[in-house]
Design a protein around this motif. Structure first.
Motif: not given
Length: 487
Positions: A72-74, A273-277, A284-286
């Motif tokens: 996600l960070v990438s 979104y970071g916490d959710w993913a 993550l994919s969604a």
């Protein structure tokens, strides 16, 4: 093997295991007070100390979560030039500009202007505002809370969320597995999912999982974001205080939230979104798919508008030997010139923070600390009292709030800078939990927080230091203080 030989072997094994863990403590990057507390627990309490360290000694969140966060960070870095506002330094005062630079360097979040804010401190007003914005939602409703209980006045919020999902709004609810345990046992998750709301358990716990992922690291954030345009954060959990923990004997919980409209809502959405993913591969994919589509369709970012509130998002999570929000608080105390006012429900500082508060008062700054007279944790209550006398001796004005469990977390510096959010003044908030704060640099908005703290002060009294607790109570308090860095 005789029974005595077996006993000796077990003792030796325990000693070697405790010694190994002690070496991990010594070589780990953690506060010295926490390290000493763990060394004491490991060798003073055979077996129990070792088991405790294996369960909660290190802030482990799991390798799978770490891999998903890295991906996600990438993604976030690849689109940061369009997704985030320009990297500027709009803070006027040098002392606070340096704090803004510290936050930006550590987290990547910049101070954004042009935000319109409203401070809400009444439960009915908070819930009515939630409902109104959810009903006005056209694209997204993002909610994350440490505690969710769908009873009393909160039921109307969840009903509004289900109605929004029914008309095509993408609604997502993230609730902490432990803090919201009653919610997860109730029928609400099934009802919400049946209505089209996406529901995810944050940081799930389990007996076997506890040996690989630390179970007492919690997602303590509180967030509601609507259409990436309006966002709320603060100390308020999604509960009805008239019903919540009414058997604890502390009265109703007293909270506040900040309603923000502007660029800061996009940054708070990024935190959500970071916490959710990172909770699972599907999330993550969604999330990556949704954000990629959003970035492709969004118009180019414009310069933040003038006026409004200048504010900065400060997310914090476990890892490393430094805690960003802790560094911000200590830096803010060190640059204070006239007055500091702090409101916190749980006050268990380490020695460095305690000394900073003491020195701030001793150099002539008026320091006021507001805490509730009664809290829902006996250990915290015992530990907190041991810090009162050093503060009082230094000239700190300590006030005990009598209107319930004061749960608002805020720091005001010289009526020019404020921190407002979910962070308690204890090591758990600083180093373990996922927390969220807003740094506020606009005096007019800071004044609204200061006015709220003044309201709390009007319903508070100074402690009666002439009354000495019984000797056994003082002994217990000092014993608890030895392990206070672990609370």
């Amino acid at each position: 093997m005789t029974s005595s030989s077996l006993a000796n072997a077990l003792v030796l094994f325990h000693f070697l295991l405790a010694l190994t863990l002690a070496l991990r403590v010594i070589y780990s990057r953690r506060a010295s007070s926490a390290a000493l507390a763990w060394l004491t627990v490991l060798f003073a309490f055979p077996l129990v100390g070792v088991l405790a360290y294996l369960l909660i000694g290190e802030p482990r969140l799991g390798q799978a979560r770490a891999r998903r966060r890295a991906e996600l960070v990438s993604f976030h870095g690849a689109f940061a030039d369009r997704f985030l506002p320009p990297q500027t330094d709009p803070v006027c005062e040098t002392r606070f500009r340096q704090i803004a630079h510290l936050v930006r360097a550590d987290s990547g979040y910049v101070a954004t202007g042009g935000n319109h804010t409203r401070l809400l401190s009444d439960t009915d007003a908070i819930l009515q505002a939630f409902i109104a914005d959810i009903r006005a939602a056209q694209r997204t409703c993002l909610m994350a809370f440490y505690i969710v209980e769908g009873s009393g006045r909160v039921e109307a919020v969840l009903q509004a969320l289900m109605q929004a999902a029914g008309r095509g709004v993408r609604c997502q609810l993230l609730a902490d597995a432990l803090g919201s345990a009653a919610f997860w046992r109730s029928g609400w998750p099934a009802r919400l999912r049946g209505a089209g709301v996406e529901v995810t358990r944050a940081l799930p716990v389990g007996l076997l999982k506890s040996f690989w992922v630390r179970s007492d690291v919690r997602n303590h954030r509180k967030l509601l974001i609507v259409d990436y345009r309006v966002a709320y954060t603060g100390s308020y959990n999604l509960v009805d205080p008239a019903l919540f923990k009414q058997n604890a004997g502390v009265g109703q919980w007293v909270d506040a939230v900040m309603r923000c409209e502007g660029l800061v809502a996009q940054e708070l959405a990024a935190v959500f979104y970071g916490d959710w993913a990172v909770e699972n591969a599907h999330n993550l994919s969604a999330t990556l798919e949704q954000l990629a589509g959003y970035v492709e369709k969004m118009p180019p970012l414009v310069e933040p508008s003038t006026g409004g509130t200048l504010m900065q998002v400060i997310p914090s999570q476990p890892g490393g030997d430094a805690a960003l929000v802790y560094d911000v608080i200590t830096n803010a105390l060190n640059v204070a010139q006239e007055r500091v006012v702090i409101s916190t429900p749980y006050f268990v500082p380490d020695d460095a923070l305690l000394n900073t508060l003491v020195m701030t008062a001793r150099r002539g700054v008026q320091v006021t600390l507001i805490v509730p007279r009664h809290v829902d944790s006996r250990l915290v209550r015992y530990a907190s009292r041991t810090y009162y006398q050093p503060l009082l001796d230094a000239g700190v004005q300590l006030m005990l709030f009598d209107g319930g469990l004061l749960h608002t977390k805020a720091v005001v510096i010289d009526d020019s800078f404020a921190l407002f959010g979910t962070v308690n003044m204890d090591m758990r908030s600083f180093y373990l939990n996922l927390e969220l704060s807003l740094a506020i640099y606009t005096p007019e908005t800071v004044a609204t927080i200061r006015a709220l703290l003044d309201h709390y002060l009007a319903h508070s009294e100074a402690p009666d230091i002439a009354q000495h607790p019984p000797r056994i109570q003082r002994f217990i308090e000092r014993c608890v203080r030895l392990v206070s860095p672990l609370l």
